[in-house]
Design a protein around this motif. Structure first.
Motif, short mmCIF file in Angstrom:
data_model
loop_
_atom_site.label_atom_id
_atom_site.label_comp_id
_atom_site.label_asym_id
_atom_site.label_seq_id
_atom_site.Cartn_x
_atom_site.Cartn_y
_atom_site.Cartn_z
N ALA A 58 -23.51 -62.25 87.03
CA ALA A 58 -23.87 -61.65 85.74
C ALA A 58 -24.90 -62.53 85.02
O ALA A 58 -25.85 -61.99 84.42
CB ALA A 58 -22.62 -61.47 84.88
N ASP A 59 -24.73 -63.84 85.09
CA ASP A 59 -25.71 -64.74 84.47
C ASP A 59 -27.07 -64.62 85.14
O ASP A 59 -28.11 -64.63 84.47
CB ASP A 59 -25.23 -66.19 84.54
N SER A 60 -27.08 -64.49 86.46
CA SER A 60 -28.35 -64.33 87.18
C SER A 60 -29.03 -63.02 86.80
O SER A 60 -30.25 -62.97 86.61
CB SER A 60 -28.12 -64.38 88.70
N ARG A 61 -28.24 -61.96 86.70
CA ARG A 61 -28.81 -60.67 86.29
C ARG A 61 -29.37 -60.76 84.88
O ARG A 61 -30.45 -60.22 84.60
CB ARG A 61 -27.75 -59.58 86.37
N LYS A 62 -28.65 -61.43 83.99
CA LYS A 62 -29.12 -61.58 82.61
C LYS A 62 -30.42 -62.38 82.58
O LYS A 62 -31.37 -62.02 81.87
CB LYS A 62 -28.06 -62.28 81.76
N GLY A 63 -30.48 -63.44 83.34
CA GLY A 63 -31.71 -64.24 83.42
C GLY A 63 -32.88 -63.41 83.93
O GLY A 63 -33.99 -63.52 83.41
N ALA A 64 -32.63 -62.58 84.92
CA ALA A 64 -33.69 -61.72 85.45
C ALA A 64 -34.18 -60.75 84.39
O ALA A 64 -35.39 -60.55 84.23
CB ALA A 64 -33.20 -60.96 86.68
N GLU A 65 -33.27 -60.16 83.65
CA GLU A 65 -33.66 -59.20 82.61
C GLU A 65 -34.45 -59.89 81.50
O GLU A 65 -35.45 -59.35 81.02
CB GLU A 65 -32.43 -58.50 82.03
N LEU A 66 -34.01 -61.07 81.09
CA LEU A 66 -34.74 -61.82 80.07
C LEU A 66 -36.14 -62.18 80.57
O LEU A 66 -37.14 -62.04 79.85
CB LEU A 66 -33.98 -63.08 79.68
N GLY A 67 -36.21 -62.65 81.80
CA GLY A 67 -37.50 -63.00 82.40
C GLY A 67 -38.42 -61.80 82.53
O GLY A 67 -39.62 -61.90 82.25
N LYS A 68 -37.86 -60.66 82.94
CA LYS A 68 -38.68 -59.45 83.05
C LYS A 68 -39.23 -59.04 81.69
O LYS A 68 -40.39 -58.61 81.59
CB LYS A 68 -37.89 -58.30 83.67
N GLY A 69 -38.42 -59.17 80.65
CA GLY A 69 -38.89 -58.83 79.31
C GLY A 69 -40.05 -59.71 78.87
O GLY A 69 -41.05 -59.23 78.33
N LEU A 70 -39.92 -61.01 79.09
CA LEU A 70 -41.00 -61.93 78.74
C LEU A 70 -42.25 -61.65 79.56
O LEU A 70 -43.37 -61.64 79.04
CB LEU A 70 -40.56 -63.38 78.97
N LEU A 71 -42.06 -61.43 80.83
CA LEU A 71 -43.19 -61.16 81.71
C LEU A 71 -43.90 -59.87 81.30
O LEU A 71 -45.13 -59.82 81.21
CB LEU A 71 -42.71 -61.08 83.16
N ARG A 72 -43.13 -58.84 81.01
CA ARG A 72 -43.69 -57.57 80.59
C ARG A 72 -44.55 -57.75 79.34
O ARG A 72 -45.68 -57.26 79.26
CB ARG A 72 -42.57 -56.55 80.34
N ALA A 73 -44.02 -58.47 78.36
CA ALA A 73 -44.75 -58.68 77.11
C ALA A 73 -46.04 -59.44 77.35
O ALA A 73 -47.08 -59.11 76.76
CB ALA A 73 -43.87 -59.44 76.12
N ARG A 74 -46.01 -60.44 78.20
CA ARG A 74 -47.21 -61.23 78.44
C ARG A 74 -48.24 -60.48 79.25
O ARG A 74 -49.44 -60.60 78.99
CB ARG A 74 -46.83 -62.54 79.12
N LEU A 75 -47.81 -59.71 80.23
CA LEU A 75 -48.77 -58.97 81.04
C LEU A 75 -49.35 -57.78 80.27
O LEU A 75 -50.44 -57.32 80.58
CB LEU A 75 -48.11 -58.50 82.34
N ASP A 76 -48.62 -57.29 79.27
CA ASP A 76 -49.14 -56.22 78.42
C ASP A 76 -50.05 -56.76 77.33
O ASP A 76 -50.52 -56.01 76.49
CB ASP A 76 -47.98 -55.44 77.76
N GLY A 77 -50.24 -58.08 77.32
CA GLY A 77 -51.13 -58.69 76.34
C GLY A 77 -50.43 -59.12 75.07
O GLY A 77 -51.07 -59.47 74.08
N GLY A 78 -49.09 -59.10 75.08
CA GLY A 78 -48.33 -59.44 73.88
C GLY A 78 -48.09 -60.88 73.67
O GLY A 78 -48.36 -61.80 74.23
#
Length: 78
Positions: A58-78
């Motif tokens: 569950a912690d690994s899944r949470k880390g992946a979701e948090l990382g995906k959110g950060l990555l998404r924001a940065r790649l979208d120019g945010g």
């Protein structure tokens, strides 16, 4: 090359972006690996170990979701 210098010349991707991609992949890979460990513990009827691995998964899944959110924001120019 200094560790303070962000490269990306070889890959065309800034280190911070690559690091986030790596982190998400590592979290997801860990969650997948832990699934096998959970099954092994369940076969051995070791609920204590199975529960530990479920929490870690569950912690690994949470880390992946948090990382995906950060990555998404940065790649979208945010």
């Amino acid at each position: 090359m200094s560790s303070e210098t962000e490269t990306g010349g070889a890959t065309g991707t800034q280190d911070k972006d690559y690091n986030l991609i790596w982190y998400v992949e590592a979290c997801l890979s860990n969650a997948l690996r832990l699934e096998g460990y959970i099954q092994d513990a369940e076969r051995a009827k070791d609920t204590e170990v199975a529960d530990l691995f479920r929490k870690a998964q569950a912690d690994s899944r949470k880390g992946a979701e948090l990382g995906k959110g950060l990555l998404r924001a940065r790649l979208d120019g945010g």
